[in-house]
Design a protein around this motif. Structure first.
Motif, PDB file in Angstrom:
ATOM      1  N   GLU A 146      -1.200   4.358   9.690  1.00 49.61           N
ATOM      2  CA  GLU A 146      -2.511   3.885   9.229  1.00 49.61           C
ATOM      3  C   GLU A 146      -2.412   2.687   8.279  1.00 49.61           C
ATOM      4  OE1 GLU A 146      -5.331   4.691  10.386  1.00 49.61           O
ATOM      5  OE2 GLU A 146      -4.965   6.569  11.448  1.00 49.61           O
ATOM      6  N   TYR A 160       1.181  16.189  -9.478  1.00 46.94           N
ATOM      7  CA  TYR A 160      -0.182  15.692  -9.708  1.00 46.94           C
ATOM      8  C   TYR A 160      -0.521  15.826 -11.188  1.00 46.94           C
ATOM      9  CZ  TYR A 160      -5.024  14.526  -8.577  1.00 46.94           C
ATOM     10  OH  TYR A 160      -6.247  13.902  -8.490  1.00 46.94           O
ATOM     11  N   ASN A 191     -10.354  11.224  -8.223  1.00 48.18           N
ATOM     12  CA  ASN A 191      -9.802  11.075  -9.573  1.00 48.18           C
ATOM     13  C   ASN A 191      -9.688   9.590  -9.929  1.00 48.18           C
ATOM     14  OD1 ASN A 191      -8.246  11.025 -11.885  1.00 48.18           O
ATOM     15  ND2 ASN A 191      -6.720  12.473 -11.122  1.00 48.18           N
ATOM     16  N   GLU A 224      -8.284  12.036   4.706  1.00 47.46           N
ATOM     17  CA  GLU A 224      -8.022  11.488   3.383  1.00 47.46           C
ATOM     18  C   GLU A 224      -7.070  10.290   3.482  1.00 47.46           C
ATOM     19  OE1 GLU A 224      -7.133  14.815   0.855  1.00 47.46           O
ATOM     20  OE2 GLU A 224      -7.043  13.548  -0.934  1.00 47.46           O
ATOM     21  N   ILE A 225      -6.034  10.452   4.290  1.00 39.80           N
ATOM     22  CA  ILE A 225      -5.065   9.365   4.474  1.00 39.80           C
ATOM     23  C   ILE A 225      -5.773   8.131   5.030  1.00 39.80           C
ATOM     24  CG2 ILE A 225      -3.048   8.611   5.806  1.00 39.80           C
ATOM     25  CD1 ILE A 225      -2.147  11.588   5.832  1.00 39.80           C
ATOM     26  N   LYS A 226      -6.610   8.360   6.024  1.00 36.89           N
ATOM     27  CA  LYS A 226      -7.329   7.263   6.652  1.00 36.89           C
ATOM     28  C   LYS A 226      -8.232   6.569   5.644  1.00 36.89           C
ATOM     29  CE  LYS A 226      -8.963   6.452  11.195  1.00 36.89           C
ATOM     30  NZ  LYS A 226      -8.246   6.510  12.402  1.00 36.89           N
ATOM     31  N   VAL A 231      -2.693  11.704  -2.531  1.00 35.03           N
ATOM     32  CA  VAL A 231      -3.344  12.842  -1.895  1.00 35.03           C
ATOM     33  C   VAL A 231      -2.786  14.085  -2.586  1.00 35.03           C
ATOM     34  CG1 VAL A 231      -3.526  14.177   0.242  1.00 35.03           C
ATOM     35  CG2 VAL A 231      -3.566  11.670   0.328  1.00 35.03           C
ATOM     36  N   PRO A 262      -0.880  -0.481  -9.637  1.00 39.30           N
ATOM     37  CA  PRO A 262      -2.065   0.152  -9.037  1.00 39.30           C
ATOM     38  C   PRO A 262      -1.950   0.373  -7.544  1.00 39.30           C
ATOM     39  CG  PRO A 262      -2.467  -2.174  -9.346  1.00 39.30           C
ATOM     40  CD  PRO A 262      -1.060  -1.925  -9.855  1.00 39.30           C
ATOM     41  N   ASP A 284     -11.040   3.096  -2.732  1.00 40.51           N
ATOM     42  CA  ASP A 284     -10.211   3.795  -1.743  1.00 40.51           C
ATOM     43  C   ASP A 284     -10.221   5.302  -1.982  1.00 40.51           C
ATOM     44  OD1 ASP A 284      -9.598   1.408  -0.627  1.00 40.51           O
ATOM     45  OD2 ASP A 284      -7.568   1.257  -1.461  1.00 40.51           O
ATOM     46  N   LEU A 285     -10.123   5.667  -3.266  1.00 39.81           N
ATOM     47  CA  LEU A 285     -10.078   7.098  -3.583  1.00 39.81           C
ATOM     48  C   LEU A 285     -11.401   7.769  -3.229  1.00 39.81           C
ATOM     49  CD1 LEU A 285      -8.129   6.964  -6.981  1.00 39.81           C
ATOM     50  CD2 LEU A 285      -7.263   7.745  -4.772  1.00 39.81           C
ATOM     51  N   ALA A 317      -9.124   0.285   3.573  1.00 35.11           N
ATOM     52  CA  ALA A 317      -9.499  -1.033   3.032  1.00 35.11           C
ATOM     53  C   ALA A 317      -8.640  -2.141   3.625  1.00 35.11           C
ATOM     54  CB  ALA A 317      -9.362  -1.029   1.525  1.00 35.11           C
ATOM     55  N   GLU A 332     -10.711  -1.651  -6.765  1.00 36.60           N
ATOM     56  CA  GLU A 332     -10.341  -1.444  -5.361  1.00 36.60           C
ATOM     57  C   GLU A 332      -9.768  -0.048  -5.157  1.00 36.60           C
ATOM     58  OE1 GLU A 332     -11.025  -3.218  -2.610  1.00 36.60           O
ATOM     59  OE2 GLU A 332     -12.207  -4.285  -4.108  1.00 36.60           O
ATOM     60  N   LYS A 333      -8.934   0.359  -6.081  1.00 36.59           N
ATOM     61  CA  LYS A 333      -8.316   1.682  -5.951  1.00 36.59           C
ATOM     62  C   LYS A 333      -9.389   2.761  -6.030  1.00 36.59           C
ATOM     63  CE  LYS A 333      -4.738   4.736  -7.757  1.00 36.59           C
ATOM     64  NZ  LYS A 333      -3.506   4.863  -8.534  1.00 36.59           N
ATOM     65  N   ILE A 377      -6.662  16.363   5.641  1.00 37.05           N
ATOM     66  CA  ILE A 377      -5.679  15.477   5.010  1.00 37.05           C
ATOM     67  C   ILE A 377      -5.556  14.161   5.778  1.00 37.05           C
ATOM     68  CG2 ILE A 377      -3.226  15.243   4.426  1.00 37.05           C
ATOM     69  CD1 ILE A 377      -3.363  18.255   3.662  1.00 37.05           C
ATOM     70  N   PHE A 378      -5.623  14.248   7.104  1.00 39.07           N
ATOM     71  CA  PHE A 378      -5.608  13.003   7.891  1.00 39.07           C
ATOM     72  C   PHE A 378      -6.791  12.113   7.506  1.00 39.07           C
ATOM     73  CE2 PHE A 378      -3.126  15.294  11.407  1.00 39.07           C
ATOM     74  CZ  PHE A 378      -1.938  14.738  10.988  1.00 39.07           C
ATOM     75  N   ILE A 416      -7.955   6.467   2.367  1.00 41.10           N
ATOM     76  CA  ILE A 416      -7.156   5.739   1.381  1.00 41.10           C
ATOM     77  C   ILE A 416      -6.731   4.375   1.914  1.00 41.10           C
ATOM     78  CG2 ILE A 416      -4.778   5.686   0.558  1.00 41.10           C
ATOM     79  CD1 ILE A 416      -5.039   8.521  -0.278  1.00 41.10           C
ATOM     80  N   LEU A 417      -6.417   4.351   3.202  1.00 41.57           N
ATOM     81  CA  LEU A 417      -5.813   3.151   3.779  1.00 41.57           C
ATOM     82  C   LEU A 417      -6.800   2.279   4.541  1.00 41.57           C
ATOM     83  CD1 LEU A 417      -2.548   4.852   5.012  1.00 41.57           C
ATOM     84  CD2 LEU A 417      -2.687   3.120   3.223  1.00 41.57           C
ATOM     85  N   ARG A 474      -2.020   5.377  -4.074  1.00 38.14           N
ATOM     86  CA  ARG A 474      -3.194   6.250  -3.981  1.00 38.14           C
ATOM     87  C   ARG A 474      -2.672   7.601  -3.552  1.00 38.14           C
ATOM     88  NH1 ARG A 474      -4.356   1.548  -4.810  1.00 38.14           N
ATOM     89  NH2 ARG A 474      -6.164   0.354  -4.089  1.00 38.14           N
ATOM     90  N   GLN A 503      -8.155  -4.768  -9.235  1.00 39.61           N
ATOM     91  CA  GLN A 503      -7.301  -3.827  -8.502  1.00 39.61           C
ATOM     92  C   GLN A 503      -7.686  -2.383  -8.785  1.00 39.61           C
ATOM     93  OE1 GLN A 503      -3.450  -5.317  -9.805  1.00 39.61           O
ATOM     94  NE2 GLN A 503      -2.945  -5.859  -7.696  1.00 39.61           N
ATOM     95  N   LYS A 507       0.868  -1.178   0.000  1.00 39.64           N
ATOM     96  CA  LYS A 507       0.000   0.000   0.000  1.00 39.64           C
ATOM     97  C   LYS A 507       0.900   1.222   0.000  1.00 39.64           C
ATOM     98  CE  LYS A 507      -4.028  -1.725   2.459  1.00 39.64           C
ATOM     99  NZ  LYS A 507      -4.834  -1.567   3.672  1.00 39.64           N
TER     100      LYS A 507
END
Lengths: 161, 317, 658
Positions: free
Chosen positions: A56, A17, C97, C651-653, A37, A32, C118-119, C658, C114-115, C648-649, C655-656, A35, C111, A6
């Motif tokens: 995390e 970006y 995106n 967002e991080i959470k 930010v 893939p 997450d996004l 899953a 899945e991505k 942002i936290f 994303i991760l 991910r 995959q 991950k």
């Protein structure tokens, strides 16, 4: 099941970006596992974000900004570089391989470079294996148990009685 | 009616207990208002005395010291049950304090070091403490030594935090007075300290910063008027809550961060990395590294008091 | 209070739906916290797609929006507008995106799906914490700065000035005119370059709305759209522009030599006077000479003074110094133009080694009727060549130098053939890879050349050499080339070789672009806002581009882009006000301890220390929202709006998770 790393990317809006988008427009295929930010500038990226991402569950973190001299905000990327260099020094102390956090300069025109870096980084992390901060913490604390719990429960119950 | 109070030390140095005594003659006012039913460092009580109390019987318990072993945790849980208000007193209970620096090691590596490797150890049989042993036919039990040092709120619910290593005595008085008068802030608050960072109460002159060399206090005599950080000393004042009265700073010693971070700062040490690196002078990697070489043991410097409360909490195993 | 988030998943035809399992993603999104409705649609950005969202907002079903579609760089604006139309603050919108960074770049469908999940989760968690921000407006100063006085800058300046708007036009050379002033004829119409350019230059010089600063460079640019502060260095000319009447007495008597008097014809090429005090060419605007201090005897050893002595108006001022002037403008047009590729490093073409190998620009100057050969085509020894080879794509379409096509070389090469045929009786060879005659009248021009006895050889020239193999090659330049139409290597002896050097962004561009915070691509040219839909704007509001600073262009395209840029500026000026970044940084004064750590971090000097309050404050008009200060603030007193830590936290959470 094979290990799928991950990876969290922190990409600056103007160069990296956009470069990642360009990889998309050009339909360049890459792993893939990342991910991203989006932040406006690599100067916005706090080391805390990176530590938080690792905590995390990220196995790797990619920070990408404009090439030195090209920052949309003039010097944000230098700040990112300095923070990165200092963060790199403490990661091993945490038992985290510094290679898991990577800083790259990726320009808006470098879609292909973005894809290459992501592929390379994904493979590198795959070889390093899972990081598993939370799992490691749980493992480190699994024997940190107070056996008197029951005893207190009993005495509490005795009191109530 | 007098309040019922208790003070306990977990894994700490006793400095916080001394700080309570350092309120000098005011201790008499306190004694007038509070019956101390439990205070191991000062008075003789047994755990069973506490166990025998009703739940919530204490009005106030000050717990200092970190959670380093099962005894610390056991008594923390016991006191939590027995008190209406539980205050984490001092840096160790608040954010882990110095004991939590041990989190960069493991129990095993520490035992190896302490019981066999140190230069002064004479232990040919390799005796190490055992949780259970038989001595002269009697079973003997020791608390379990933990692998990971925890803050008080990592094992029990904490009502208030009184930071510092040790807390400034006057703030202990203030906090106790607030309890007596029923003027406590919302649960979870920091009491006895400010809402800004130490720079706010630091009397030194501050300018815009650009640091091109890191220095150590042992190698220089700092200008008494100027910001220590600007002089190249690693001062954690910018990431540390105010309230101590800048006692170290006023003695010419940089802040080491014992009062912990401000609210919403998730990790005091990592925040310092961001702040410090931001104002370094160089832009080239090599030059940056040359400046950073001046920071001896950065992780422990930045996390001196806050390791247990940091995001990663310990070295991975 | 929990939020009501609407998630809209776009198929983008098959662009997303072809790789991402939309049904799975929709099901997943339905299960996320605070999500009250999830919809999918073929094209969310289409009218019906936008209406879906707008209606849900209007019906009160949702109070936050997540669109999972393309890149925010593509359609963030579109969907923010939808929110505004629906009555929802546009900052309560987030985009996932799942196209550019998901469906387009990954192979495995599972995959990729899945991505996408997450996004979307990251965006959902983030949007729940976003806060409404208010748009801010700033006035637009109606004055415009145009950087570069070539045909692009001239056209842009005139368009704006004719519309009644003030323009400051700056040019680093002593005169405006740029490269076009060096040309004799222009393709494909063979207009006299001077005849069409000079009147425009004169208009610029005389226009009441244009302040022309030649021999000047940009020193500094600060501020933001509508309100830029400009510092310009007016380099010392050593000639008082107020007094000089351009009579020419000074250069007629000047003993200094800027362009060598000895040497061969090619080394002595010049359009204007060859003396140390000079005008770059006779039609210069302004018609005021300048002293070249490198070669001026006075500046070398203090022993001359002739120009001052002969100047009837006492306009020569040896003690003149650079002057810094400041302006305020609302918009900036970059028109820094091009320079030609330096062929010296391409050793096999012999430039710099062989007298009769010349660059295109040198050949232009030689052909120019006002140049010092009087427009005659001559070899280095002054004789007329009997045969000339024109080598295409020098430094263009070449992986070792520039990969891109310079676009103008084919056509100017054809123009050369025509001029040669017109002026002298010589054989002409064109060595080309492909002939790219794409513009209006271009193909017809090529067709005309085919009838003018020009030899076309299709092949990239391998080498230009002086080493003869056969008798006929002795004393000649020999071009070795694989003729790919015939399928053989040929050696063609010639008297003269012209290298069609490609176009590169001018060397001054990186500095100027840096001052305007405009990015440069790996080809060295400015990156436009959008390659198709925003070719005259840049990522920096209020900074526009015209001409060859964006990419190689011919004159018609340059003029068109210049007019487009000026029209974009006019549209800004006419609006009088513009909304600026709302996502700025702000300081929580209750938390700020006044440690002054952030003050030096801001590149725009937007953070000031308030002595009275003892805290730092952000001037939000200057802040561009990079967030560097927020990341550096040790006490978390500075928050970067819309990019707050907690957002942002989240967002991080997400994303991760899953």
């Amino acid at each position: 099941m094979t290990f799928e790393p991950k990876i969290v990317g922190f990409l600056c809006n103007w160069c990296s970006y956009t470069g990642a988008d360009l990889a998309g427009t050009a339909r360049i295929k890459y792993a893939p596992n990342i991910r991203s930010v989006r932040v406006m500038c690599s100067g916005r990226i706090e080391p805390t974000f990176i530590i938080k991402a690792l905590f995390e569950g990220a196995d790797g973190v990619l920070i990408a900004g404009c090439h030195p001299g090209d920052c949309h905000y003039q010097e944000g990327n230098y700040k990112a570089l300095r923070r990165h260099r200092l963060l790199q020094r403490i990661l091993p102390e945490y038992g985290v391989e510094p290679e898991r956090v990577r800083l790259e300069w990726i320009a808006a025109s470098e879609g292909e470079r973005f894809a290459t870096i992501v592929n390379e980084f994904t493979e590198q992390i795959r070889e390093l294996g899972p990081l598993g901060v939370k799992e490691s913490l749980a493992e480190a604390m699994k024997d940190d148990i107070d056996h008197h719990e029951e005893h207190i429960e009993e005495s509490g119950a005795a009191n109530e009685a | 009616m007098k309040l019922k109070g208790g003070i306990y030390w977990g894994s700490g140095c006793g400095g916080c207990d001394v700080a309570v005594l350092d309120i000098h003659e005011k201790i008499l006012d306190v004694a007038e208002k509070v019956d101390f039913l439990f205070w191991p460092i000062a008075l003789d009580f047994k755990y069973d005395d506490v166990r025998a109390m009703d739940d919530g019987e204490f009005d106030l318990v000050l717990y200092n010291g970190a959670i380093r072993n099962s005894e610390n945790e056991e008594i923390a849980k016991l006191l939590r049950r027995k008190t209406k208000t539980l205050v984490a007193l001092g840096a160790c209970a608040h954010i882990g304090g110095l004991p939590s620096l041990a989190n960069y090691h493991t129990k095993q590596s520490m035992f190896d070091r302490v019981y066999s490797e140190t230069e002064s150890t004479d232990n040919p049989d390799g005796t190490v403490p055992l949780e259970k042993s038989i001595v002269d036919g009697n079973g003997l039990e020791l608390p379990r030594f933990y692998n990971t040092v925890k803050t008080l709120d990592q094992v029990v619910d904490v009502d208030y935090y009184l930071p510092g290593c040790p807390p400034v005595p006057q703030q202990i008085v203030n906090a106790l007075t607030a309890v007596f008068n029923g003027e406590l802030p919302p649960k979870g608050s920091i009491i006895g300290a400010g809402t800004r960072t130490l720079c706010d109460e630091c009397p030194r002159e501050k300018e815009e910063k650009e640091i091109s060399e890191i220095k150590r206090p042992l190698n220089m005599i700092p200008d008494p008027e100027k910001c220590l950080l600007e002089q190249g000393l690693i001062c954690l004042g910018p990431v540390t809550r105010e309230g101590c009265g800048a006692r170290c700073i006023n003695s010419g010693v940089p802040c080491r961060g014992c009062y912990g971070p401000l609210e919403e700062v998730h990790d005091q040490g990592i925040r310092m990395i961001s702040a410090l690196a931001s104002v370094l002078g160089p832009k080239e990697e090599k030059e940056i590294d040359a400046v950073l070489d001046g920071i001896v043991d950065p992780l422990r410097t930045f996390h001196r008091f806050s390791t247990a409360a940091s995001i990663l909490r310990r070295k991975m195993i | 209070m929990s939020e009501r988030i609407g998630v809209y998943v776009c198929h983008c035809g098959t662009n997303i739906a072809g790789k991402v399992d939309i049904d799975k993603v929709v099901e997943f999104a339905k299960g996320l916290d605070d999500v009250t409705l999830v919809r999918e649609y073929k094209f969310m950005c289409s009218d019906p797609g936008q209406s879906l969202i707008q209606k849900d907002i209007e019906d009160g079903l949702i109070n936050r929006v997540v669109v999972a579609s393309c890149s925010p760089l593509m359609h963030e604006k579109t969907f923010r507008n939808v929110c505004t139309r629906g009555g929802l603050n546009e900052y309560l919108f987030a985009m996932a995106n799942i196209r550019e960074q998901c469906s387009w770049v990954h192979v495995d469908e599972a995959q990729t799906t899945e991505k996408a999940k997450d996004l979307i989760e990251a965006s959902v968690r983030r949007v729940a914490l976003q806060v409404p921000l208010t748009k801010r407006e700033v006035p637009i100063n109606p004055q415009t700065l145009v950087i570069g006085g070539g045909i692009a800058g001239i056209q842009a300046a005139l368009d704006l000035a004719d519309a009644g708007k003030k323009v400051i036009l700056i040019e680093k050379e002593p005169s405006i005119g740029g490269h076009m002033a060096k040309f004799d004829k222009t393709f494909p119409t063979l207009d006299c370059s001077a005849c069409i350019l000079t009147p425009k230059m004169v208009s610029v010089g005389q226009h009441e709305n244009i302040e022309l600063l030649s021999w000047s460079e940009v020193e500094d640019i600060s501020g933001y759209v509508g309100n830029f502060n400009i510092k310009i260095r007016k380099k010392a000319r050593y000639v008082d522009a107020e007094l000089c009447n351009g009579c020419g007495a000074c250069w007629e008597k000047c003993p200094g030599t800027r362009v060598p008097r000895k040497g061969n014809v090619h080394e002595k090429l010049s359009l204007g006077p060859t003396t140390s005090i000079y005008m770059p060419f006779m039609q210069a605007v302004p018609a005021i000479p300048v002293i070249d201090t490198e070669t001026c005897i006075r500046f070398k050893n203090g022993k001359c003074g002739i120009c001052a002595a002969v100047c009837e108006r006492n306009a020569i001022k040896y003690d003149m110094e650079d002057e810094i002037v400041e302006f305020e403008v609302g918009n900036i047009i970059l028109a820094t133009g091009f320079q030609t590729f330096d062929p010296e490093p391409v050793k096999r073409y012999g430039y710099g080694r062989f007298d009769n190998v010349m660059t295109a620009i040198e050949f232009e100057i030689m052909n120019c009727a006002s140049g010092n050969t009087g427009g005659k085509i001559l070899m280095a020894d002054g004789k007329e060549p009997k045969s000339i080879g024109i080598v295409h794509c020098v430094g263009s379409r070449d992986k070792h130098y520039n990969e891109y096509c310079s676009r103008v070389c084919c056509m100017y090469a054809l123009k050369y053939s025509h001029l040669i045929k017109e002026k002298i009786d010589a054989e002409v060879y064109e060595f080309y890879i492909d002939l790219r005659c794409f513009g209006k009248g271009y193909e017809e021009f090529y067709d005309r050349l085919l009838g003018e006895d020009v030899r076309f050889v299709r092949g990239k020239v391998a080498e230009v050499t002086e080493v003869p193999i056969e008798e006929a090659e002795k004393g000649k330049l020999v071009v070795e080339v694989e003729d790919t139409l015939v399928g053989m290597v040929r050696r063609i002896p010639l008297d003269m070789v012209v290298l069609c050097t490609g176009l590169e962004a001018h060397e001054s561009l990186p500095d100027v672009a840096g001052l305007c915070s405009v990015s440069i691509g790996k080809d060295g040219f400015v990156i436009e806002k959008h390659p198709k839909l925003g070719p005259v704007a840049t990522a920096t509001d209020g900074v526009f581009i015209a001409g060859c600073c964006q990419s190689p262009k011919d004159i018609p395209d340059t003029v068109a882009q210049a007019s487009a840029a000026s029209s974009a500026v006019l549209s800004m000026i006419t609006r009088e006000k513009i909304e600026i970044e709302s996502a700025t940084a702000s300081v929580d004064e209750d938390k700020c301890s006044g440690c002054k750590l952030c003050n030096s971090l801001c590149p725009y000097l937007a953070i000031k220390y308030d002595e009275e309050k003892g805290v730092s404050v952000v001037n939000e008009a200057l802040c561009k929202g990079c967030g560097t200060c927020a990341a550096g603030c040790p006490s978390n007193a500075i928050s970067a709006k819309h990019f707050e830590d907690r957002q942002i936290f989240a967002e991080i959470k997400g994303i991760l998770s899953a």
